[in-house]
Design a protein around this motif. Sequence first.
Motif, PDB file in Angstrom:
ATOM      1  N   GLU A   1      -7.403   4.085 -10.252  1.00 23.91           N
ATOM      2  CA  GLU A   1      -8.107   5.228  -9.675  1.00 23.91           C
ATOM      3  C   GLU A   1      -9.215   4.773  -8.719  1.00 23.91           C
ATOM      4  O   GLU A   1      -9.487   5.424  -7.715  1.00 23.91           O
ATOM      5  CB  GLU A   1      -8.670   6.114 -10.791  1.00 23.91           C
ATOM      6  CG  GLU A   1      -7.560   6.862 -11.522  1.00 23.91           C
ATOM      7  CD  GLU A   1      -8.034   7.606 -12.763  1.00 23.91           C
ATOM      8  OE1 GLU A   1      -9.176   7.352 -13.222  1.00 23.91           O
ATOM      9  OE2 GLU A   1      -7.247   8.410 -13.278  1.00 23.91           O
ATOM     10  N   LYS A   2      -9.863   3.650  -9.008  1.00 16.52           N
ATOM     11  CA  LYS A   2     -10.898   3.111  -8.135  1.00 16.52           C
ATOM     12  C   LYS A   2     -10.334   2.680  -6.793  1.00 16.52           C
ATOM     13  O   LYS A   2     -10.985   2.802  -5.757  1.00 16.52           O
ATOM     14  CB  LYS A   2     -11.574   1.910  -8.835  1.00 16.52           C
ATOM     15  CG  LYS A   2     -12.804   1.392  -8.137  1.00 16.52           C
ATOM     16  CD  LYS A   2     -13.442   0.269  -8.920  1.00 16.52           C
ATOM     17  CE  LYS A   2     -14.620  -0.311  -8.167  1.00 16.52           C
ATOM     18  NZ  LYS A   2     -15.174  -1.473  -8.861  1.00 16.52           N
ATOM     19  N   ALA A   3      -9.076   2.190  -6.803  1.00 14.12           N
ATOM     20  CA  ALA A   3      -8.415   1.763  -5.571  1.00 14.12           C
ATOM     21  C   ALA A   3      -7.852   2.945  -4.783  1.00 14.12           C
ATOM     22  O   ALA A   3      -7.313   2.778  -3.695  1.00 14.12           O
ATOM     23  CB  ALA A   3      -7.284   0.785  -5.899  1.00 14.12           C
ATOM     24  N   GLY A   4      -7.956   4.168  -5.350  1.00 14.21           N
ATOM     25  CA  GLY A   4      -7.478   5.355  -4.663  1.00 14.21           C
ATOM     26  C   GLY A   4      -6.070   5.753  -5.055  1.00 14.21           C
ATOM     27  O   GLY A   4      -5.475   6.637  -4.453  1.00 14.21           O
ATOM     28  N   GLY A   5      -5.529   5.113  -6.068  1.00 13.42           N
ATOM     29  CA  GLY A   5      -4.176   5.400  -6.520  1.00 13.42           C
ATOM     30  C   GLY A   5      -4.133   6.578  -7.475  1.00 13.42           C
ATOM     31  O   GLY A   5      -5.149   7.145  -7.835  1.00 13.42           O
TER      32      GLY A   5
ATOM     33  N   ASN B   1      -6.460  -3.681  -5.294  1.00 13.39           N
ATOM     34  CA  ASN B   1      -7.126  -3.102  -4.123  1.00 13.39           C
ATOM     35  C   ASN B   1      -6.192  -2.211  -3.315  1.00 13.39           C
ATOM     36  O   ASN B   1      -6.565  -1.747  -2.248  1.00 13.39           O
ATOM     37  CB  ASN B   1      -7.671  -4.224  -3.218  1.00 13.39           C
ATOM     38  CG  ASN B   1      -8.637  -5.115  -3.968  1.00 13.39           C
ATOM     39  OD1 ASN B   1      -9.506  -4.636  -4.680  1.00 13.39           O
ATOM     40  ND2 ASN B   1      -8.459  -6.417  -3.836  1.00 13.39           N
TER      41      ASN B   1
ATOM     42  N   GLU C   1       0.833  -1.197   0.000  1.00 10.52           N
ATOM     43  CA  GLU C   1       0.000   0.000   0.000  1.00 10.52           C
ATOM     44  C   GLU C   1       0.875   1.258   0.000  1.00 10.52           C
ATOM     45  O   GLU C   1       1.814   1.374   0.784  1.00 10.52           O
ATOM     46  CB  GLU C   1      -0.897  -0.008   1.247  1.00 10.52           C
ATOM     47  CG  GLU C   1      -1.908   1.108   1.315  1.00 10.52           C
ATOM     48  CD  GLU C   1      -3.176   0.813   0.538  1.00 10.52           C
ATOM     49  OE1 GLU C   1      -3.851   1.789   0.176  1.00 10.52           O
ATOM     50  OE2 GLU C   1      -3.487  -0.361   0.286  1.00 10.52           O
TER      51      GLU C   1
ATOM     52  N   THR D   1       0.958   4.683  -6.581  1.00  5.04           N
ATOM     53  CA  THR D   1       1.270   5.767  -7.507  1.00  5.04           C
ATOM     54  C   THR D   1       2.016   5.143  -8.685  1.00  5.04           C
ATOM     55  O   THR D   1       3.107   4.605  -8.521  1.00  5.04           O
ATOM     56  CB  THR D   1       2.156   6.827  -6.836  1.00  5.04           C
ATOM     57  OG1 THR D   1       1.496   7.272  -5.650  1.00  5.04           O
ATOM     58  CG2 THR D   1       2.397   7.994  -7.761  1.00  5.04           C
TER      59      THR D   1
ATOM     60  N   LYS E   1      -3.614   1.199  -2.862  1.00  7.57           N
ATOM     61  CA  LYS E   1      -3.423   2.561  -3.329  1.00  7.57           C
ATOM     62  C   LYS E   1      -1.974   2.701  -3.776  1.00  7.57           C
ATOM     63  O   LYS E   1      -1.051   2.670  -2.961  1.00  7.57           O
ATOM     64  CB  LYS E   1      -3.733   3.523  -2.186  1.00  7.57           C
ATOM     65  CG  LYS E   1      -3.705   4.970  -2.556  1.00  7.57           C
ATOM     66  CD  LYS E   1      -4.088   5.811  -1.363  1.00  7.57           C
ATOM     67  CE  LYS E   1      -3.959   7.281  -1.690  1.00  7.57           C
ATOM     68  NZ  LYS E   1      -4.297   8.122  -0.525  1.00  7.57           N
TER      69      LYS E   1
END
Length: 146
Positions: A139-143, A120, A89, A124, A122
């Motif tokens: 982007e859905k995973a917050g990355g 799943n 993560e 970069t 995040k």
Amino acid sequence: MNLHNLKPNPGAKHRNKRLGKGESSGLGKTSGKGHKGQKARSGSGVRVGFEGGQMPLHRRLPKRGFNNIRFADKVVIVNTAHLEKFFAEGDTVNEESLREKGLIRGQFDQIKVLGNGQLNKKLTVSVDAISASAKEKIEKAGGAIA
């Protein structure tokens, strides 16, 4: 073991075929080439792909298109499943980190992330190309994509 004791393994050396050295040698007279014909002559034989005068296969088949393999870019593929498995993560995914994890090696022109598998975490991601499905999953995973 001394130099005068050295000898090759049994069966490693073979006697040369001595062609045309008399009938009793087993390779006399026609010297293993049979009787007459094109393949019995010196310097004989047909070239590779020759089909006896028939139009050869490589000329019978249609030729279409152009293969730019010589100048094409070599693209290395990394799937989102690999990112999920090998990265923690908050990690940054770039060429250096992918090499460290052993996901890519050798020389290439581009790195492309494809959306095969779940993601799943995040992350970069900073690579040359990303598919639409991979971008959506990152982007859905917050990355983020840098």
